[in-house]
Design a protein around this motif. Structure first.
Motif, PDB file in Angstrom:
ATOM      1  N   ARG A  15       0.845  -1.194   0.000  1.00  0.00           N
ATOM      2  CA  ARG A  15       0.000   0.000   0.000  1.00  0.00           C
ATOM      3  C   ARG A  15       0.877   1.239   0.000  1.00  0.00           C
ATOM      4  NH1 ARG A  15      -3.938   0.037   4.808  1.00  0.00           N
ATOM      5  NH2 ARG A  15      -1.982  -0.086   5.914  1.00  0.00           N
ATOM      6  N   SER A  16       0.451   2.228  -0.779  1.00  0.00           N
ATOM      7  CA  SER A  16       1.171   3.494  -0.802  1.00  0.00           C
ATOM      8  C   SER A  16       0.161   4.624  -0.985  1.00  0.00           C
ATOM      9  CB  SER A  16       2.220   3.511  -1.922  1.00  0.00           C
ATOM     10  OG  SER A  16       1.602   3.359  -3.175  1.00  0.00           O
ATOM     11  N   ILE A  17       0.601   5.815  -0.682  1.00  0.00           N
ATOM     12  CA  ILE A  17      -0.268   6.985  -0.776  1.00  0.00           C
ATOM     13  C   ILE A  17      -0.066   7.617  -2.148  1.00  0.00           C
ATOM     14  CG2 ILE A  17      -0.775   9.247   0.196  1.00  0.00           C
ATOM     15  CD1 ILE A  17       0.175   8.050   2.910  1.00  0.00           C
ATOM     16  N   LYS A  18      -1.170   7.821  -2.857  1.00  0.00           N
ATOM     17  CA  LYS A  18      -1.122   8.368  -4.222  1.00  0.00           C
ATOM     18  C   LYS A  18      -0.583   9.795  -4.231  1.00  0.00           C
ATOM     19  CE  LYS A  18      -5.309   5.898  -5.554  1.00  0.00           C
ATOM     20  NZ  LYS A  18      -6.693   6.069  -5.971  1.00  0.00           N
ATOM     21  N   ASP A  19      -1.163  10.648  -3.386  1.00  0.00           N
ATOM     22  CA  ASP A  19      -0.795  12.062  -3.364  1.00  0.00           C
ATOM     23  C   ASP A  19      -0.652  12.491  -1.905  1.00  0.00           C
ATOM     24  OD1 ASP A  19      -0.522  14.805  -3.558  1.00  0.00           O
ATOM     25  OD2 ASP A  19      -2.148  15.046  -5.015  1.00  0.00           O
ATOM     26  N   PRO A  20       0.543  12.334  -1.306  1.00  0.00           N
ATOM     27  CA  PRO A  20       0.735  12.634   0.116  1.00  0.00           C
ATOM     28  C   PRO A  20       0.343  14.061   0.499  1.00  0.00           C
ATOM     29  CG  PRO A  20       2.648  11.491  -0.754  1.00  0.00           C
ATOM     30  CD  PRO A  20       1.767  11.822  -1.914  1.00  0.00           C
TER      31      PRO A  20
ATOM     32  N   LYS B 278      -1.870  16.111  -0.849  1.00  0.00           N
ATOM     33  CA  LYS B 278      -3.329  16.242  -0.847  1.00  0.00           C
ATOM     34  C   LYS B 278      -3.933  15.577   0.393  1.00  0.00           C
ATOM     35  CE  LYS B 278      -7.291  15.364  -3.869  1.00  0.00           C
ATOM     36  NZ  LYS B 278      -7.709  14.752  -5.140  1.00  0.00           N
ATOM     37  N   LEU B 279      -3.425  14.390   0.743  1.00  0.00           N
ATOM     38  CA  LEU B 279      -3.926  13.695   1.933  1.00  0.00           C
ATOM     39  C   LEU B 279      -3.604  14.475   3.206  1.00  0.00           C
ATOM     40  CD1 LEU B 279      -5.236  11.331   3.396  1.00  0.00           C
ATOM     41  CD2 LEU B 279      -3.058  10.116   3.242  1.00  0.00           C
ATOM     42  N   LEU B 280      -2.386  14.983   3.316  1.00  0.00           N
ATOM     43  CA  LEU B 280      -2.012  15.778   4.495  1.00  0.00           C
ATOM     44  C   LEU B 280      -2.901  17.005   4.635  1.00  0.00           C
ATOM     45  CD1 LEU B 280       1.886  15.569   4.429  1.00  0.00           C
ATOM     46  CD2 LEU B 280       0.347  14.558   6.126  1.00  0.00           C
ATOM     47  N   ASN B 281      -3.182  17.681   3.541  1.00  0.00           N
ATOM     48  CA  ASN B 281      -4.077  18.850   3.581  1.00  0.00           C
ATOM     49  C   ASN B 281      -5.465  18.451   4.066  1.00  0.00           C
ATOM     50  OD1 ASN B 281      -2.100  20.618   2.704  1.00  0.00           O
ATOM     51  ND2 ASN B 281      -2.677  20.437   0.548  1.00  0.00           N
ATOM     52  N   GLN B 282      -5.986  17.328   3.572  1.00  0.00           N
ATOM     53  CA  GLN B 282      -7.305  16.842   3.978  1.00  0.00           C
ATOM     54  C   GLN B 282      -7.337  16.529   5.476  1.00  0.00           C
ATOM     55  OE1 GLN B 282     -10.170  16.693   2.504  1.00  0.00           O
ATOM     56  NE2 GLN B 282     -11.274  15.419   3.934  1.00  0.00           N
ATOM     57  N   LEU B 283      -6.291  15.865   5.963  1.00  0.00           N
ATOM     58  CA  LEU B 283      -6.236  15.516   7.386  1.00  0.00           C
ATOM     59  C   LEU B 283      -6.080  16.770   8.244  1.00  0.00           C
ATOM     60  CD1 LEU B 283      -4.024  12.305   7.217  1.00  0.00           C
ATOM     61  CD2 LEU B 283      -6.491  12.424   7.584  1.00  0.00           C
ATOM     62  N   ASN B 284      -5.261  17.711   7.798  1.00  0.00           N
ATOM     63  CA  ASN B 284      -5.052  18.949   8.565  1.00  0.00           C
ATOM     64  C   ASN B 284      -6.339  19.757   8.690  1.00  0.00           C
ATOM     65  OD1 ASN B 284      -2.365  18.495   9.142  1.00  0.00           O
ATOM     66  ND2 ASN B 284      -1.634  19.526   7.303  1.00  0.00           N
ATOM     67  N   THR B 285      -7.189  19.760   7.651  1.00  0.00           N
ATOM     68  CA  THR B 285      -8.468  20.490   7.741  1.00  0.00           C
ATOM     69  C   THR B 285      -9.383  19.860   8.783  1.00  0.00           C
ATOM     70  OG1 THR B 285      -9.480  19.196   5.962  1.00  0.00           O
ATOM     71  CG2 THR B 285      -8.400  21.260   5.329  1.00  0.00           C
ATOM     72  N   ARG B 286      -9.144  18.606   9.128  1.00  0.00           N
ATOM     73  CA  ARG B 286      -9.936  17.923  10.161  1.00  0.00           C
ATOM     74  C   ARG B 286      -9.236  17.950  11.520  1.00  0.00           C
ATOM     75  NH1 ARG B 286     -13.850  14.036   8.614  1.00  0.00           N
ATOM     76  NH2 ARG B 286     -14.307  14.159   6.411  1.00  0.00           N
TER      77      ARG B 286
ATOM     78  N   GLU C 223     -15.011  10.216  12.102  1.00  0.00           N
ATOM     79  CA  GLU C 223     -16.178   9.837  11.310  1.00  0.00           C
ATOM     80  C   GLU C 223     -16.072  10.414   9.900  1.00  0.00           C
ATOM     81  OE1 GLU C 223     -20.699  10.365  12.154  1.00  0.00           O
ATOM     82  OE2 GLU C 223     -19.668   9.957  14.050  1.00  0.00           O
ATOM     83  N   GLY C 224     -16.399   9.609   8.918  1.00  0.00           N
ATOM     84  CA  GLY C 224     -16.430  10.083   7.544  1.00  0.00           C
ATOM     85  C   GLY C 224     -15.074  10.168   6.865  1.00  0.00           C
ATOM     86  N   ILE C 225     -14.015   9.698   7.511  1.00  0.00           N
ATOM     87  CA  ILE C 225     -12.696   9.726   6.871  1.00  0.00           C
ATOM     88  C   ILE C 225     -12.537   8.433   6.062  1.00  0.00           C
ATOM     89  CG2 ILE C 225     -10.199   9.693   7.226  1.00  0.00           C
ATOM     90  CD1 ILE C 225     -10.638  11.413   9.695  1.00  0.00           C
ATOM     91  N   ASP C 226     -12.404   8.607   4.772  1.00  0.00           N
ATOM     92  CA  ASP C 226     -12.250   7.470   3.870  1.00  0.00           C
ATOM     93  C   ASP C 226     -10.916   7.616   3.141  1.00  0.00           C
ATOM     94  OD1 ASP C 226     -12.534   5.333   2.171  1.00  0.00           O
ATOM     95  OD2 ASP C 226     -14.069   6.277   0.921  1.00  0.00           O
ATOM     96  N   LEU C 227     -10.006   6.705   3.424  1.00  0.00           N
ATOM     97  CA  LEU C 227      -8.676   6.779   2.828  1.00  0.00           C
ATOM     98  C   LEU C 227      -8.601   6.121   1.451  1.00  0.00           C
ATOM     99  CD1 LEU C 227      -6.373   6.003   5.895  1.00  0.00           C
ATOM    100  CD2 LEU C 227      -6.855   8.214   4.855  1.00  0.00           C
ATOM    101  N   SER C 228      -9.662   5.449   1.042  1.00  0.00           N
ATOM    102  CA  SER C 228      -9.603   4.677  -0.200  1.00  0.00           C
ATOM    103  C   SER C 228      -9.254   5.532  -1.428  1.00  0.00           C
ATOM    104  CB  SER C 228     -10.901   3.920  -0.441  1.00  0.00           C
ATOM    105  OG  SER C 228     -11.977   4.829  -0.565  1.00  0.00           O
ATOM    106  N   ASP C 229      -9.625   6.802  -1.417  1.00  0.00           N
ATOM    107  CA  ASP C 229      -9.290   7.677  -2.548  1.00  0.00           C
ATOM    108  C   ASP C 229      -7.815   8.080  -2.552  1.00  0.00           C
ATOM    109  OD1 ASP C 229     -11.892   7.627  -3.447  1.00  0.00           O
ATOM    110  OD2 ASP C 229     -12.457   9.477  -2.419  1.00  0.00           O
ATOM    111  N   TYR C 230      -7.142   7.882  -1.441  1.00  0.00           N
ATOM    112  CA  TYR C 230      -5.755   8.338  -1.313  1.00  0.00           C
ATOM    113  C   TYR C 230      -4.736   7.203  -1.349  1.00  0.00           C
ATOM    114  CZ  TYR C 230      -8.092  12.566   0.266  1.00  0.00           C
ATOM    115  OH  TYR C 230      -8.895  13.664   0.348  1.00  0.00           O
TER     116      TYR C 230
END
Length: 176
Positions: free
Chosen positions: A110-115, A117-125, A151-158
């Motif tokens: 498993r690897s992260i497609k766009d680190p 983008k994911l970090l920004n998404q997590l930081n907003t939460r 709640e509502g965090i879905d990592l499948s897109d990342y």
């Protein structure tokens, strides 16, 4: 397709075309030849090398004999790889085609497609992950578990999952 054509051409050369004296020529080119799995000289050299090494304890071999074996080793390894490749292909087509052997599924990576983008998404939460050059999925999952509102965090897109190629495994009780 070009790889297939290359193999077909090499196979035809190995089975139909021979040097004028009618003998195959063993040499450094054998390591790169696509027909080494069917070439009688490459296969025979490998068989003889294996037979010679089983006649004597390796620790008792002379330096000269070790040098001879080391010279033959690259070709033998390539022939063995061809054997493994052929077994994999047969087992992919029919799981019962090689008695006592099976294909074991490759491991998942498993690897992260766009680190970023994911970090920004997590930081907003409000989820902080220490940014690294090689951000791992496990680090992200740990950070999410520590956070109370996930709640509502879905990592499948990342996350992307890739599998290594299947490996050959001896079946238990498969000593046929």
């Amino acid at each position: 397709l070009s790889h297939e054509l290359s193999q077909i051409a090499s196979h035809q050369l190995a089975t139909e075309l021979k040097p004028e004296d009618g003998q195959y020529a063993l040499g450094g080119h054998c390591l790169w030849c696509n027909a080494k799995g069917i070439c009688p000289v490459a296969v025979k050299t490998t068989q003889m090398t294996v037979a010679e090494t089983t006649e004597t304890k390796v620790a008792e071999l002379t330096g000269d004999k070790l040098g001879e074996f080391l010279d033959k080793l690259p070709l033998a390894e390539k022939v063995f790889e061809e054997i493994k490749k052929a077994a994999r292909e047969k087992l992919e087509a029919d799981p019962d085609s090689v008695p006592g052997w099976k294909l074991q599924a490759g491991s998942a990576r498993r690897s992260i497609k766009d680190p970023e983008k994911l970090l920004n998404q997590l930081n907003t939460r409000g989820i902080e992950v220490k940014a690294k050059i090689n951000l791992s999925v496990t680090e992200v999952e740990k950070a999410i578990r520590k956070h109370t509102n996930t709640e509502g965090i879905d990592l499948s897109d990342y996350i992307k999952t890739t599998r290594t190629k299947p490996s050959l495994r001896k079946q238990k009780g498969g000593d046929k």
